[in-house]
Scaffold this motif. Sequence first.
Motif, PDB file in Angstrom:
ATOM      1  N   ASP A   1       1.556   6.822  -6.693  1.00 28.23           N
ATOM      2  CA  ASP A   1       0.465   7.712  -7.088  1.00 28.23           C
ATOM      3  C   ASP A   1       0.846   9.174  -6.850  1.00 28.23           C
ATOM      4  N   VAL A   2       1.385   9.485  -5.680  1.00 27.91           N
ATOM      5  CA  VAL A   2       1.787  10.856  -5.364  1.00 27.91           C
ATOM      6  C   VAL A   2       2.885  11.316  -6.325  1.00 27.91           C
ATOM      7  N   ALA A   3       3.873  10.466  -6.559  1.00 28.14           N
ATOM      8  CA  ALA A   3       4.983  10.829  -7.458  1.00 28.14           C
ATOM      9  C   ALA A   3       4.484  11.069  -8.876  1.00 28.14           C
ATOM     10  N   GLU A   4       3.599  10.216  -9.358  1.00 28.05           N
ATOM     11  CA  GLU A   4       3.080  10.373 -10.717  1.00 28.05           C
ATOM     12  C   GLU A   4       2.217  11.622 -10.826  1.00 28.05           C
ATOM     13  N   HIS A   5       1.392  11.876  -9.834  1.00 28.47           N
ATOM     14  CA  HIS A   5       0.564  13.085  -9.834  1.00 28.47           C
ATOM     15  C   HIS A   5       1.450  14.337  -9.853  1.00 28.47           C
ATOM     16  N   GLN A   6       2.485  14.347  -9.041  1.00 27.90           N
ATOM     17  CA  GLN A   6       3.388  15.498  -8.985  1.00 27.90           C
ATOM     18  C   GLN A   6       4.155  15.648 -10.303  1.00 27.90           C
ATOM     19  N   ARG A   7       4.577  14.540 -10.882  1.00 33.71           N
ATOM     20  CA  ARG A   7       5.299  14.586 -12.151  1.00 33.71           C
ATOM     21  C   ARG A   7       4.411  15.195 -13.240  1.00 33.71           C
ATOM     22  N   ARG A   8       3.169  14.748 -13.304  1.00 33.15           N
ATOM     23  CA  ARG A   8       2.241  15.287 -14.318  1.00 33.15           C
ATOM     24  C   ARG A   8       2.006  16.768 -14.121  1.00 33.15           C
ATOM     25  N   LYS A   9       1.826  17.195 -12.865  1.00 33.19           N
ATOM     26  CA  LYS A   9       1.595  18.600 -12.570  1.00 33.19           C
ATOM     27  C   LYS A   9       2.811  19.430 -12.953  1.00 33.19           C
TER      28      LYS A   9
ATOM     29  N   ARG B   1       0.841  -1.212   0.000  1.00 34.81           N
ATOM     30  CA  ARG B   1       0.000   0.000   0.000  1.00 34.81           C
ATOM     31  C   ARG B   1       0.869   1.252   0.000  1.00 34.81           C
ATOM     32  N   PHE B   2       1.927   1.269   0.805  1.00 34.03           N
ATOM     33  CA  PHE B   2       2.856   2.397   0.843  1.00 34.03           C
ATOM     34  C   PHE B   2       3.433   2.661  -0.547  1.00 34.03           C
ATOM     35  N   LYS B   3       3.893   1.608  -1.215  1.00 29.66           N
ATOM     36  CA  LYS B   3       4.471   1.788  -2.549  1.00 29.66           C
ATOM     37  C   LYS B   3       3.431   2.289  -3.544  1.00 29.66           C
ATOM     38  N   ALA B   4       2.230   1.762  -3.475  1.00 33.97           N
ATOM     39  CA  ALA B   4       1.180   2.204  -4.393  1.00 33.97           C
ATOM     40  C   ALA B   4       0.842   3.674  -4.156  1.00 33.97           C
ATOM     41  N   LEU B   5       0.749   4.085  -2.912  1.00 29.21           N
ATOM     42  CA  LEU B   5       0.443   5.479  -2.608  1.00 29.21           C
ATOM     43  C   LEU B   5       1.597   6.398  -3.005  1.00 29.21           C
ATOM     44  N   LEU B   6       2.818   5.981  -2.717  1.00 30.94           N
ATOM     45  CA  LEU B   6       3.977   6.790  -3.092  1.00 30.94           C
ATOM     46  C   LEU B   6       4.061   6.935  -4.609  1.00 30.94           C
TER      47      LEU B   6
END
Length: 153
Positions: free
Chosen positions: A142-150, A135-140
Motif C-alpha cells: 500500500d505504501v509503495a503503491e501510494h508513493q508510486r502514484r504520487k 499484514r506487513f506485505k499488505a501495508l508495504l
Amino acid sequence: MASRTGRPDSPPDLGVLAGRLLSAVQRDLFATLAEKGFADLQPRHGTVLAHLRREGVRATDLSRASGVHKQVIGTVVDELERLGYVERRPDPADRRAKLIVPTGRGLDQMRAADTFMTAMERRHARRLGPDAYARFKALLDDVAEHQRRKASR
C-alpha cells in the motif's frame, strides 16, 4: 543507529529501510542464482527479470511495473538478450510491438528465483508469524503503491 534527523533513538526513514531491504534481498538472491549457474546476472537485471512473464511482456509494461525509464529497460533487455535469457518477438496482438520473452535459460532462471523468493518469504513468515507477515506485505504494498502514484503525477 542515527536517522537522518541525527537523533540516535530515531528509527531510519522509509527510504533507508527500503534501500536496506532491496540491497539485502538482491545480495542474497544474486548470490544464490550464481550458485545455481547464473553468475552472469547482476542486480540491475532485476528491473526486467522481476517482471518478466513466460508469455512475454512489452518493454513499456516492464517500465511501468518497475518504475524504470523505458530507455533503461531497453539497455537491460539488450544485455539479457546477449546473455541468452530473453529474446524479442513480434507481439501477436500488435505486429508493430515487440514482446520480451524468456528463453529456456530465462525460464530456468525464473524458476530458480521463484524458489529462492518462496523460501525467503516462508522464512520471514515463520519468524514474524504468518498473519503479521501478510499484514506487513499488505501495508508495504500500500505504501509503495501510494508513493508510486504520487511520484508519477
